[in-house]
Design an enzyme around this catalytic site. Structure first.
Site, PDB file in Angstrom:
ATOM      1  N   LYS A 124     -49.524 -80.065 -13.047  1.00 25.19           N
ATOM      2  CA  LYS A 124     -50.857 -79.455 -12.947  1.00 25.19           C
ATOM      3  C   LYS A 124     -50.855 -78.209 -13.807  1.00 25.19           C
ATOM      4  O   LYS A 124     -49.798 -77.619 -14.062  1.00 25.19           O
ATOM      5  CB  LYS A 124     -51.145 -79.057 -11.495  1.00 25.19           C
ATOM      6  CG  LYS A 124     -52.619 -79.019 -11.191  1.00 25.19           C
ATOM      7  CD  LYS A 124     -53.114 -80.404 -10.845  1.00 25.19           C
ATOM      8  CE  LYS A 124     -54.613 -80.468 -10.722  1.00 25.19           C
ATOM      9  NZ  LYS A 124     -55.022 -81.761 -10.140  1.00 25.19           N
ATOM     10  N   ASP A 164     -59.892 -81.360 -14.174  1.00 26.53           N
ATOM     11  CA  ASP A 164     -59.895 -81.062 -12.746  1.00 26.53           C
ATOM     12  C   ASP A 164     -61.102 -80.134 -12.553  1.00 26.53           C
ATOM     13  O   ASP A 164     -61.999 -80.128 -13.420  1.00 26.53           O
ATOM     14  CB  ASP A 164     -58.567 -80.397 -12.323  1.00 26.53           C
ATOM     15  CG  ASP A 164     -58.365 -80.401 -10.808  1.00 26.53           C
ATOM     16  OD1 ASP A 164     -57.970 -81.430 -10.256  1.00 26.53           O
ATOM     17  OD2 ASP A 164     -58.634 -79.356 -10.164  1.00 26.53           O
TER      18      ASP A 164
HETATM   19  N1  GLU Z   1     -57.280 -83.744 -11.587  1.00 28.01           N
HETATM   20  C1  GLU Z   1     -57.270 -85.113 -11.141  1.00 28.01           C
HETATM   21  C2  GLU Z   1     -56.406 -85.240  -9.918  1.00 28.01           C
HETATM   22  O1  GLU Z   1     -56.366 -84.332  -9.108  1.00 28.01           O
HETATM   23  C3  GLU Z   1     -56.960 -86.088 -12.247  1.00 28.01           C
HETATM   24  C4  GLU Z   1     -55.673 -85.884 -12.955  1.00 28.01           C
HETATM   25  C5  GLU Z   1     -55.443 -86.802 -14.163  1.00 28.01           C
HETATM   26  O2  GLU Z   1     -56.297 -87.642 -14.454  1.00 28.01           O
HETATM   27  O3  GLU Z   1     -54.388 -86.650 -14.776  1.00 28.01           O
HETATM   28  O4  GLU Z   1     -55.786 -86.232  -9.654  1.00 28.01           O
END
Ligand code: GLU
Length: 447
Positions: A124, A164
């Protein structure tokens, strides 16, 4: 392994990292029993290793606003775990972003990605940059400055960021443009959530919300219920809420509320397609106000300041906004108003007291890492298409998404069915994700 002992050590080491500690506590509590049946995990200190990120990049992001003033933010990328695949997870741009928030998200992502059936590790990143009130040009300059630092940490087989909160298609476009310029390669697989004409997967924007509703359908089916005709309360009005509203409507449910940081919009006759389209305009405006829906659709949407979506009478609650957005008092109010199911779509959207209340009061509950995994799963499908230099049709992607959500539900049932026949989805999701990552870590030795 004793959850209590590990938590005491982490609390002493990371005081004040409340979101991170909350996420770890929830997982450890769920897996403790299974873990202790595997002495090989204990010997390899799997839990002690799994709760620490592999590495954290922290960098300064300096950019110039429209007034010509120099602004400085902090950027982060947390590469949490790469046992089952390259680091994968979104970027969050929000004023409240801290290392604790991104550590909790990266930790959750590791288990979520394991559930998707696809080979992706957890990561993240993001920044304390606040998109609220920023112009399009400011957003672009910030994204470019952010990528100037990030680009050397990422790669299509190394670490693949996506969107996100505060990062959608527009931001991914600006980030990708700068990456391409710096790397001098058209490496589409380095980011997901791209535009459909330049490497993005069809349905990626809708995937988190669609997947959440497919998961909800599976859960309801397992409990002998049907979503048709149900009243649904949704929190937020961003990308995830938008996708959830489209699919809820398609499946014959009635979305009676959406919300924002300013309050709730009650929609007694149910949200319409026109209103759902307007959610995109609201998001692009960077005003962060749900009241705009009531102004645009007077009579159809009624705005109440300061209230949450959980104050509106519904059958199913879908938190789609931010962590800890649903407290124990909200859970109690939902039950009083007749709600009987809560599928958490936001990451860690429910506070521990709320989850406990749901589980002890016969309200069906499933956690974010299972419910919202359709987003990152479709990112995984985007990576596959990029690697093969092809693009699948919407039908193909949707079929795969259906299959993935069904299999996530099956894993929850397999690992979470209790002696009385009910399913503890929190336990099921955590154990299923954990077993896969733990086994891979064991196979790869002490590294
Ligand atoms: N931010 C999204 C999640 O919490 C998607 C992450 C992504 O597609 O890599 O899963």
């Amino acid at each position: 392994m004793k959850t209590k002992d590990i938590m005491a050590r982490l609390q002493a080491k990371y005081p004040g990292e409340s979101e991170y500690l909350q996420a770890v506590q929830e997982v450890l509590e769920s897996i403790e029993e299974v873990y202790n049946q595997h002495p090989e995990f204990e010997k390899a200190k799997i839990v002690e290793r799994m709760v620490e990120p592999d590495r954290i990049f922290t960098f300064r992001v300096t950019w110039v606003d429209d007034k010509g003033e120099v602004q400085t933010n902090t950027g982060y990328r947390i590469q949490f775990n790469s046992a089952i695949g390259p680091y994968k997870g979104g970027l969050r741009f929000h004023r409240a972003v801290t290392p604790s928030m991104l550590k909790f998200l990266g930790f959750e992502q590791t288990f979520k990605n394991a559930l998707t059936t696809l080979p992706m590790g957890g990561a993240k990143g993001g920044s304390d940059f606040d998109p609220k009130g920023k112009t399009d040009e400011e957003i672009m300059r910030f994204c470019q400055a952010f990528m100037l630092e990030l680009w050397q940490c990422i790669g299509p087989d190394q670490d693949i960021p996506a969107g996100d909160v505060g990062v959608g298609g527009r931001e991914i476009g600006y980030l990708y443009g700068m990456y391409k310029k710096l790397a001098r390669e058209y490496n589409t697989g380095v980011l997901t959530g791209k535009g459909a004409t330049w490497g993005g997967s069809i349905l990626r924007p809708e995937a988190t919300g669609f997947g959440a509703l497919y998961f909800t359908q599976n859960l309801l089916h397992h409990a002998g219920k049907d979503i048709k005709g149900c009243k649904v309360a949704v929190s937020g009005f961003g990308n995830v809420a938008w996708g959830a509203c489209i699919k809820a409507l398609e499946l014959g449910a009635k979305v009676v509320a959406i919300s924002g940081p300013d309050g709730v919009c009650e929609i007694p006759d149910g949200i319409t397609r026109e209103m759902i389209d307007y959610m995109l305009v609201m998001r692009a405006s960077n005003r962060d106000r749900v009241e705009d829906m009531a102004t645009r659709f007077p009579g159809q949407a009624v705005f109440t300041p300061g209230k949450k979506a959980w104050s509106v009478k519904c059958d199913i609650a879908l938190p789609c906004a931010f962590q800890n957005e649903l407290a124990e008092e909200d859970a109690k109010q939902l039950k009083e108003n007749g709600c009987w199911c809560c599928c958490e779509v936001s990451n860690m959207g429910c506070q521990p007291g709320a989850i406990h209340f749901f589980q002890h009061n016969g309200i069906l509950f499933a956690p974010g890492k299972a419910v919202n995994a359709g987003g990152v799963a479709t990112s995984g499908l985007e990576m596959t298409q990029n690697a093969e230099h092809i693009s699948w049709s919407g039908k193909e992607v949707d079929e795969k998404l259906h299959f993935i959500m069904k299999s996530i539900h099956e894993q929850c049932v397999k690992f979470g069915t209790q002696p009385d026949g009910t399913v503890d989805y929190v336990k099921g999701a955590n154990i299923a994700g954990f077993m896969k990552v733990a086994q891979a870590m064991l196979d790869q030795g002490t590294i």
